[in-house]
Design an enzyme around this catalytic site. Structure first.
Site, PDB file in Angstrom:
ATOM      1  N   HIS A  17       0.845  -1.203   0.000  1.00 39.47           N
ATOM      2  CA  HIS A  17       0.000   0.000   0.000  1.00 39.47           C
ATOM      3  C   HIS A  17       0.883   1.257   0.000  1.00 39.47           C
ATOM      4  O   HIS A  17       0.621   2.211  -0.724  1.00 39.47           O
ATOM      5  CB  HIS A  17      -0.875   0.065   1.259  1.00 39.47           C
ATOM      6  CG  HIS A  17      -1.945  -0.986   1.361  1.00 39.47           C
ATOM      7  ND1 HIS A  17      -2.121  -1.772   2.470  1.00 39.47           N
ATOM      8  CD2 HIS A  17      -2.914  -1.364   0.486  1.00 39.47           C
ATOM      9  CE1 HIS A  17      -3.155  -2.577   2.292  1.00 39.47           C
ATOM     10  NE2 HIS A  17      -3.655  -2.361   1.091  1.00 39.47           N
ATOM     11  N   LYS A  41     -15.162  -8.165   4.720  1.00 33.94           N
ATOM     12  CA  LYS A  41     -13.900  -8.573   5.351  1.00 33.94           C
ATOM     13  C   LYS A  41     -13.956  -8.285   6.845  1.00 33.94           C
ATOM     14  O   LYS A  41     -14.301  -7.183   7.248  1.00 33.94           O
ATOM     15  CB  LYS A  41     -12.722  -7.780   4.751  1.00 33.94           C
ATOM     16  CG  LYS A  41     -12.361  -8.177   3.332  1.00 33.94           C
ATOM     17  CD  LYS A  41     -11.107  -7.424   2.897  1.00 33.94           C
ATOM     18  CE  LYS A  41     -10.806  -7.639   1.416  1.00 33.94           C
ATOM     19  NZ  LYS A  41      -9.716  -6.761   0.949  1.00 33.94           N
ATOM     20  N   ARG A  90      -2.448  -5.904  -8.421  1.00 34.10           N
ATOM     21  CA  ARG A  90      -1.386  -6.907  -8.287  1.00 34.10           C
ATOM     22  C   ARG A  90      -1.492  -7.879  -9.461  1.00 34.10           C
ATOM     23  O   ARG A  90      -1.222  -7.509 -10.580  1.00 34.10           O
ATOM     24  CB  ARG A  90      -1.496  -7.622  -6.936  1.00 34.10           C
ATOM     25  CG  ARG A  90      -0.959  -6.791  -5.790  1.00 34.10           C
ATOM     26  CD  ARG A  90      -1.463  -7.258  -4.465  1.00 34.10           C
ATOM     27  NE  ARG A  90      -2.917  -7.110  -4.400  1.00 34.10           N
ATOM     28  CZ  ARG A  90      -3.647  -7.268  -3.301  1.00 34.10           C
ATOM     29  NH1 ARG A  90      -3.060  -7.615  -2.186  1.00 34.10           N
ATOM     30  NH2 ARG A  90      -4.947  -7.099  -3.325  1.00 34.10           N
ATOM     31  N   SER A 128      -2.854  -7.581   2.993  1.00 37.20           N
ATOM     32  CA  SER A 128      -3.079  -7.469   4.441  1.00 37.20           C
ATOM     33  C   SER A 128      -3.416  -8.838   5.025  1.00 37.20           C
ATOM     34  O   SER A 128      -2.952  -9.183   6.118  1.00 37.20           O
ATOM     35  CB  SER A 128      -4.235  -6.509   4.727  1.00 37.20           C
ATOM     36  OG  SER A 128      -3.951  -5.240   4.212  1.00 37.20           O
TER      37      SER A 128
HETATM   38  P1  ADP Z   1      -9.980  -3.409  -0.372  1.00 35.65           P
HETATM   39  O1  ADP Z   1     -10.628  -4.245   0.674  1.00 35.65           O
HETATM   40  O2  ADP Z   1     -10.739  -2.159  -0.708  1.00 35.65           O
HETATM   41  O3  ADP Z   1      -9.505  -4.154  -1.600  1.00 35.65           O
HETATM   42  P2  ADP Z   1      -7.213  -3.322   0.476  1.00 35.65           P
HETATM   43  O4  ADP Z   1      -6.667  -2.620   1.682  1.00 35.65           O
HETATM   44  O5  ADP Z   1      -7.120  -4.808   0.462  1.00 35.65           O
HETATM   45  O6  ADP Z   1      -8.693  -2.813   0.366  1.00 35.65           O
HETATM   46  O7  ADP Z   1      -6.537  -2.741  -0.829  1.00 35.65           O
HETATM   47  C1  ADP Z   1      -6.653  -1.401  -1.222  1.00 35.65           C
HETATM   48  C2  ADP Z   1      -6.103  -1.237  -2.626  1.00 35.65           C
HETATM   49  O8  ADP Z   1      -4.699  -1.465  -2.606  1.00 35.65           O
HETATM   50  C3  ADP Z   1      -6.673  -2.223  -3.650  1.00 35.65           C
HETATM   51  O9  ADP Z   1      -6.780  -1.553  -4.889  1.00 35.65           O
HETATM   52  C4  ADP Z   1      -5.617  -3.297  -3.717  1.00 35.65           C
HETATM   53  O10 ADP Z   1      -5.642  -3.961  -4.968  1.00 35.65           O
HETATM   54  C5  ADP Z   1      -4.354  -2.467  -3.546  1.00 35.65           C
HETATM   55  N1  ADP Z   1      -3.243  -3.238  -3.019  1.00 35.65           N
HETATM   56  C6  ADP Z   1      -3.195  -3.993  -1.901  1.00 35.65           C
HETATM   57  N2  ADP Z   1      -1.972  -4.568  -1.743  1.00 35.65           N
HETATM   58  C7  ADP Z   1      -1.217  -4.145  -2.794  1.00 35.65           C
HETATM   59  C8  ADP Z   1       0.121  -4.409  -3.239  1.00 35.65           C
HETATM   60  N3  ADP Z   1       0.933  -5.233  -2.578  1.00 35.65           N
HETATM   61  N4  ADP Z   1       0.548  -3.792  -4.367  1.00 35.65           N
HETATM   62  C9  ADP Z   1      -0.294  -2.982  -5.062  1.00 35.65           C
HETATM   63  N5  ADP Z   1      -1.562  -2.730  -4.725  1.00 35.65           N
HETATM   64  C10 ADP Z   1      -2.036  -3.294  -3.602  1.00 35.65           C
END
Ligand code: ADP
Length: 162
Positions: A17, A41, A90, A128
């Protein structure tokens, strides 16, 4: 002033992130990292705990702000004059869901423009939920998250909250 919002669950914020935040912050005048709970989630941290961890992790980035919001993202976008929604991509597996969400948001509010930033290869595996899994199995998460997150996760265990 070009304002972008990067919404997500951030439960907790990871180095993946953070990489997206750093890169997105160079593309706009102001970037708002928006903690928005994903109802499908189950979270480890509350919204305000997650926001505080992000504030600590981004403290060196002068044009990044952190906010929490429970409602529809497009409403936040509309009311805060946001120019773009940032999402990270990703693997192919992210694509379908992200594509659907971007189109849905545009249907709800025609001016909602989503920009996708491709993950840096070193973070392409990082999520996460993976961090939480490694943590609960007592593996080291220090390479995956900012220091403040590692400390906060250990404190939760210590206090018996999780
Ligand atoms: P959500 O539940 O809204 O998907 P996340 O916290 O899991 O929230 O992710 C927020 C955003 O960050 C999403 O667009 C996700 O694809 C992106 N994201 C999460 N981890 C990574 C990573 N390692 N590299 C690039 N983007 C990421």
């Amino acid at each position: 002033m070009r304002i972008a919002v990067y919404p997500g669950s951030f439960d907790p914020i990871t180095n993946g992130h953070l990489d997206i935040i750093k890169r997105a912050s160079k593309l706009c005048d102001k970037l708002i990292v928006l903690v928005s709970n994903n109802i499908s989630k189950k979270g480890m941290f509350t919204s305000s705990q997650k926001a505080n961890l992000i504030i600590e992790a981004v403290k060196e980035l002068s044009n990044v702000e952190v906010d929490c919001f429970e409602g529809l993202l497009v409403e936040y976008v509309k009311h805060n004059n946001i120019n773009a929604i940032i999402r990270g991509l990703r693997a192919i597996s992210d694509f379908e869901m992200e594509f659907q969400m971007a189109l849905l948001n545009r249907k709800l509010y025609n001016d909602a423009e989503t920009l996708f930033l491709m993950t840096s290869t070193e973070y392409s595996y990082l999520s996460s939920s993976m961090v939480k899994e490694v943590f609960y199995m007592e593996g080291s998460i220090s390479k995956f998250v900012p220091k403040c997150v590692e400390i906060a996760m250990k404190q939760k265990i210590y206090k018996g909250e999780k």
